[in-house]
Design a protein around this motif. Structure first.
Motif, PDB file in Angstrom:
ATOM      1  N   GLY A 104       0.827  -1.190   0.000  1.00 65.80           N
ATOM      2  CA  GLY A 104       0.000   0.000   0.000  1.00 65.80           C
ATOM      3  C   GLY A 104       0.862   1.241   0.000  1.00 65.80           C
ATOM      4  N   ALA A 105       0.262   2.379  -0.349  1.00 63.23           N
ATOM      5  CA  ALA A 105       1.026   3.621  -0.439  1.00 63.23           C
ATOM      6  C   ALA A 105       1.544   4.060   0.929  1.00 63.23           C
ATOM      7  CB  ALA A 105       0.157   4.722  -1.025  1.00 63.23           C
ATOM      8  N   GLY A 106       2.783   4.528   0.953  1.00 58.96           N
ATOM      9  CA  GLY A 106       3.397   4.939   2.203  1.00 58.96           C
ATOM     10  C   GLY A 106       3.500   6.435   2.371  1.00 58.96           C
ATOM     11  N   ALA A 107       3.075   7.198   1.369  1.00 54.34           N
ATOM     12  CA  ALA A 107       3.157   8.652   1.427  1.00 54.34           C
ATOM     13  C   ALA A 107       1.985   9.231   0.642  1.00 54.34           C
ATOM     14  CB  ALA A 107       4.494   9.130   0.856  1.00 54.34           C
ATOM     15  N   SER A 108       1.922  10.541   0.605  1.00 52.28           N
ATOM     16  CA  SER A 108       0.854  11.199  -0.139  1.00 52.28           C
ATOM     17  C   SER A 108       1.039  10.964  -1.633  1.00 52.28           C
ATOM     18  CB  SER A 108       0.874  12.702   0.154  1.00 52.28           C
ATOM     19  OG  SER A 108       0.664  12.954   1.524  1.00 52.28           O
ATOM     20  N   TRP A 109      -0.076  10.976  -2.333  1.00 52.82           N
ATOM     21  CA  TRP A 109      -0.016  10.778  -3.777  1.00 52.82           C
ATOM     22  C   TRP A 109       0.379  12.075  -4.484  1.00 52.82           C
ATOM     23  CZ3 TRP A 109       0.045   6.004  -5.427  1.00 52.82           C
ATOM     24  CH2 TRP A 109      -0.622   5.010  -4.712  1.00 52.82           C
ATOM     25  N   GLY A 110       1.133  11.930  -5.568  1.00 50.62           N
ATOM     26  CA  GLY A 110       1.429  13.066  -6.429  1.00 50.62           C
ATOM     27  C   GLY A 110       0.316  13.248  -7.443  1.00 50.62           C
ATOM     28  N   GLN A 111       0.596  14.046  -8.458  1.00 48.89           N
ATOM     29  CA  GLN A 111      -0.446  14.330  -9.443  1.00 48.89           C
ATOM     30  C   GLN A 111      -0.551  13.238 -10.505  1.00 48.89           C
ATOM     31  OE1 GLN A 111       2.576  15.521  -9.689  1.00 48.89           O
ATOM     32  NE2 GLN A 111       3.118  15.273 -11.844  1.00 48.89           N
ATOM     33  N   GLY A 112       0.462  12.392 -10.579  1.00 49.23           N
ATOM     34  CA  GLY A 112       0.450  11.323 -11.582  1.00 49.23           C
ATOM     35  C   GLY A 112       0.812  11.825 -12.959  1.00 49.23           C
ATOM     36  N   THR A 113       0.976  10.895 -13.881  1.00 48.95           N
ATOM     37  CA  THR A 113       1.241  11.238 -15.278  1.00 48.95           C
ATOM     38  C   THR A 113       0.357  10.366 -16.155  1.00 48.95           C
ATOM     39  OG1 THR A 113       2.987  11.567 -16.939  1.00 48.95           O
ATOM     40  CG2 THR A 113       3.230   9.647 -15.492  1.00 48.95           C
ATOM     41  N   GLN A 114      -0.303  10.993 -17.116  1.00 45.21           N
ATOM     42  CA  GLN A 114      -1.278  10.290 -17.962  1.00 45.21           C
ATOM     43  C   GLN A 114      -0.563   9.528 -19.076  1.00 45.21           C
ATOM     44  OE1 GLN A 114      -4.906  10.208 -17.924  1.00 45.21           O
ATOM     45  NE2 GLN A 114      -4.499   8.599 -19.434  1.00 45.21           N
ATOM     46  N   VAL A 115      -0.913   8.263 -19.211  1.00 48.31           N
ATOM     47  CA  VAL A 115      -0.444   7.440 -20.329  1.00 48.31           C
ATOM     48  C   VAL A 115      -1.667   7.014 -21.125  1.00 48.31           C
ATOM     49  CG1 VAL A 115       0.625   5.254 -20.986  1.00 48.31           C
ATOM     50  CG2 VAL A 115       1.613   6.623 -19.138  1.00 48.31           C
ATOM     51  N   THR A 116      -1.655   7.326 -22.408  1.00 51.22           N
ATOM     52  CA  THR A 116      -2.753   6.956 -23.292  1.00 51.22           C
ATOM     53  C   THR A 116      -2.190   6.142 -24.444  1.00 51.22           C
ATOM     54  OG1 THR A 116      -3.964   8.971 -22.718  1.00 51.22           O
ATOM     55  CG2 THR A 116      -4.657   7.783 -24.703  1.00 51.22           C
ATOM     56  N   VAL A 117      -2.693   4.926 -24.594  1.00 52.49           N
ATOM     57  CA  VAL A 117      -2.243   4.040 -25.675  1.00 52.49           C
ATOM     58  C   VAL A 117      -3.393   3.901 -26.666  1.00 52.49           C
ATOM     59  CG1 VAL A 117      -1.236   1.819 -26.270  1.00 52.49           C
ATOM     60  CG2 VAL A 117      -0.807   2.826 -24.017  1.00 52.49           C
ATOM     61  N   SER A 118      -3.201   4.477 -27.817  1.00 54.23           N
ATOM     62  CA  SER A 118      -4.281   4.506 -28.789  1.00 54.23           C
ATOM     63  C   SER A 118      -3.716   4.737 -30.177  1.00 54.23           C
ATOM     64  CB  SER A 118      -5.271   5.619 -28.441  1.00 54.23           C
ATOM     65  OG  SER A 118      -6.279   5.729 -29.430  1.00 54.23           O
ATOM     66  N   SER A 119      -4.389   4.161 -31.169  1.00 53.12           N
ATOM     67  CA  SER A 119      -3.990   4.408 -32.558  1.00 53.12           C
ATOM     68  C   SER A 119      -4.803   5.546 -33.147  1.00 53.12           C
ATOM     69  CB  SER A 119      -4.171   3.132 -33.385  1.00 53.12           C
ATOM     70  OG  SER A 119      -5.498   2.648 -33.267  1.00 53.12           O
TER      71      SER A 119
END
Length: 119
Positions: A104-119
């Motif tokens: 499980g997470a041990g610290a606060s979450w960051g903003q994340g980074t979006q990954v989009t896989v699409s043609s």
């Protein structure tokens, strides 16, 4: 508390590659485990990959053989190399310290980074 900033996401075609980076605000040398997680639309956040202090790694079955987690202590950065990407890999990717057991997470979450896989 150490904070994490993710980067490197983007739009990629199926079969393509991306390398995500996670920069920590402090040293990761004494963090037992670091992990990448992802959250797809309408789904719960899930663990993708973990790297522990001795260098051992663990991966979700869905990414085994395609993703590689690594870290650079000198740069306080954790990476996720993603190859052979599939549309189902589309998600927001987060990194965090991971608590044992359970990862499980041990610290606060960051903003994340979006990954989009699409043609």
């Amino acid at each position: 508390q150490v904070q994490f900033v993710e980067s490197g996401g983007g739009l990629v075609q199926p079969g393509g590659s991306l390398r995500l980076s996670c920069a920590a605000s402090g040293s990761i040398l004494n963090i037992y485990a670091m992990a990448w997680y992802r959250q797809a639309p309408g789904k719960q956040r899930e663990l993708v990959a973990v790297i522990i202090s001795g260098g051992g790694t663990n991966y979700a079955d869905s990414v085994k053989g395609r993703f590689t987690i690594s870290r650079d202590f000198a740069k306080n950065t954790v990476y996720l190399q993603m190859n052979s990407l599939k549309p189902e890999d589309t998600a927001v990717y987060y990194c965090n310290a991971a608590k044992s057991p359970g990862w499980g997470a041990g610290a606060s979450w960051g903003q994340g980074t979006q990954v989009t896989v699409s043609s």
